[in-house]
Design a protein around this motif. Structure first.
Motif, PDB file in Angstrom:
ATOM      1  N   VAL A 221       0.838  -1.203   0.000  1.00  0.00           N
ATOM      2  CA  VAL A 221       0.000   0.000   0.000  1.00  0.00           C
ATOM      3  C   VAL A 221       0.868   1.246   0.000  1.00  0.00           C
ATOM      4  O   VAL A 221       0.574   2.240  -0.679  1.00  0.00           O
ATOM      5  N   LEU A 222       1.966   1.188   0.731  1.00  0.00           N
ATOM      6  CA  LEU A 222       2.886   2.318   0.768  1.00  0.00           C
ATOM      7  C   LEU A 222       3.433   2.624  -0.620  1.00  0.00           C
ATOM      8  O   LEU A 222       3.475   3.791  -1.041  1.00  0.00           O
ATOM      9  N   LEU A 223       3.840   1.593  -1.367  1.00  0.00           N
ATOM     10  CA  LEU A 223       4.330   1.807  -2.727  1.00  0.00           C
ATOM     11  C   LEU A 223       3.256   2.428  -3.612  1.00  0.00           C
ATOM     12  O   LEU A 223       3.537   3.323  -4.416  1.00  0.00           O
ATOM     13  N   LYS A 224       2.040   1.945  -3.459  1.00  0.00           N
ATOM     14  CA  LYS A 224       0.956   2.443  -4.312  1.00  0.00           C
ATOM     15  C   LYS A 224       0.600   3.888  -4.013  1.00  0.00           C
ATOM     16  O   LYS A 224       0.154   4.617  -4.904  1.00  0.00           O
ATOM     17  N   THR A 225       0.796   4.316  -2.776  1.00  0.00           N
ATOM     18  CA  THR A 225       0.569   5.735  -2.477  1.00  0.00           C
ATOM     19  C   THR A 225       1.681   6.587  -3.087  1.00  0.00           C
ATOM     20  O   THR A 225       1.423   7.716  -3.531  1.00  0.00           O
TER      21      THR A 225
END
Length: 294
Positions: free
Chosen positions: A47-51
């Motif tokens: 999720v961090l990468l996608k943000t």
């Protein structure tokens, strides 16, 4: 003069319903630096990468790549901004119906670049990952490690300044894992990219990282150089590094049920101490009795 910051997370928070996945995560990654993000499944790493790349909008905080906040852009603006960001998906995300050169050159094909120029650039990127000889092959004919390298070549098609890797070595054998790690290290040296690598693989983390952050319940619980992480005495950090579960997380091995009681493998009894179970034979399968009753 301070080194250039290319990736910045500032107090990022993200929830799905009642579940807080990211809770005030902050870090910076400079040019030529590799940050590895560690944590068990469900701690918000992907999720961090996608943000960062604007595929998800944070509920709070800011994610900036190359000084820009992709989540605030229009879709057209994001498409242009992402040309400077390479993203390697966890499952490689290749198109099975396209050849290798078409997969690697897909971003250029979408922009209607001349085919001869696409092939020329694809050949160069495949050379960077040691696979220039498979341009005409189909993904189904390639090994898992080769598919990962093809996905990496595609991420490099525009020679990005930032690379984001989501579990780049998952499912690979140790030798192939080392090949991927060495490619990541060479790219850092040759292109001076800023990289964020999400992984569960401790060996890879200590091989490629300049710095490491560890997430638990959406928060950073430890950060530092590989040596500093190795020396961290926090119990959770030690368990993760050493691969040890809590007693409460362990499986009760006194009786492992397989299937239903009436199924072909109703139960398997094993020993508490790793020796023979207190019955003879040491492993009892009710499947034999079930078959006789039919």
């Amino acid at each position: 003069m301070a080194e250039q910051v290319l990736i910045e997370a500032e107090r990022i928070s993200k929830s799905f319903g009642e579940q807080r996945v990211l809770d005030g995560v902050s870090f910076r990654v400079r040019r030529g630096e590799t940050l590895v993000v560690l944590g068990r499944s469900g701690t918000g790493k992907s999720v961090l990468l996608k943000t960062l790349i604007g595929l998800m909008e944070p509920d709070g905080g800011h994610a900036r790549v190359l000084g820009e906040e992709l989540s605030t852009m229009t879709e057209a603006q994001r498409l242009v901004a992402r040309r400077r960001i390479g993203y390697v998906f966890q499952g490689s995300a290749l198109f099975d119906s396209l050849s290798v050169w078409e997969n690697v050159g897909f971003p250029l094909i979408e922009r209607r670049v001349d085919e001869a120029k696409v092939r020329e650039r694809v050949a160069n990127r495949l050379r960077m990952v040691g696979l220039e000889h498979v341009m005409e092959a189909m993904p189904a004919s390639l090994s898992g490690g080769m598919r990962k390298r093809i996905a990496l070549a595609r991420a490099l098609i525009d020679l990005p300044r930032v690379m984001l890797y989501d579990e780049p070595t998952t499912g690979l054998d140790p030798l192939t894992t080392d090949v991927i790690n060495q490619i990541i290290l060479r790219l850092r040296g040759a292109l001076e990219v800023a990289s964020v690598v999400v992984t569960h693989d401790m060996r890879s983390a200590f091989t490629i990282a300049d710095r490491i952050i560890m997430l638990d319940q959406g928060r950073i619980i430890s950060q530092g150089t590989p040596d500093e992480i190795r020396a961290d005495t926090q119990p959770w950090v030690r368990r993760f590094i050493d691969g040890r579960a809590l007693d409460s997380e362990a499986v009760d091995t006194t009786m492992i049920s397989v299937g239903s009681r009436s199924g072909p493998f109703a139960a398997v009894q094993v020993s508490d101490a790793g020796g023979a179970a207190p019955s003879s034979p040491s492993v009892r399968m009710r499947a034999i009795r079930n078959r006789r009753k039919r």
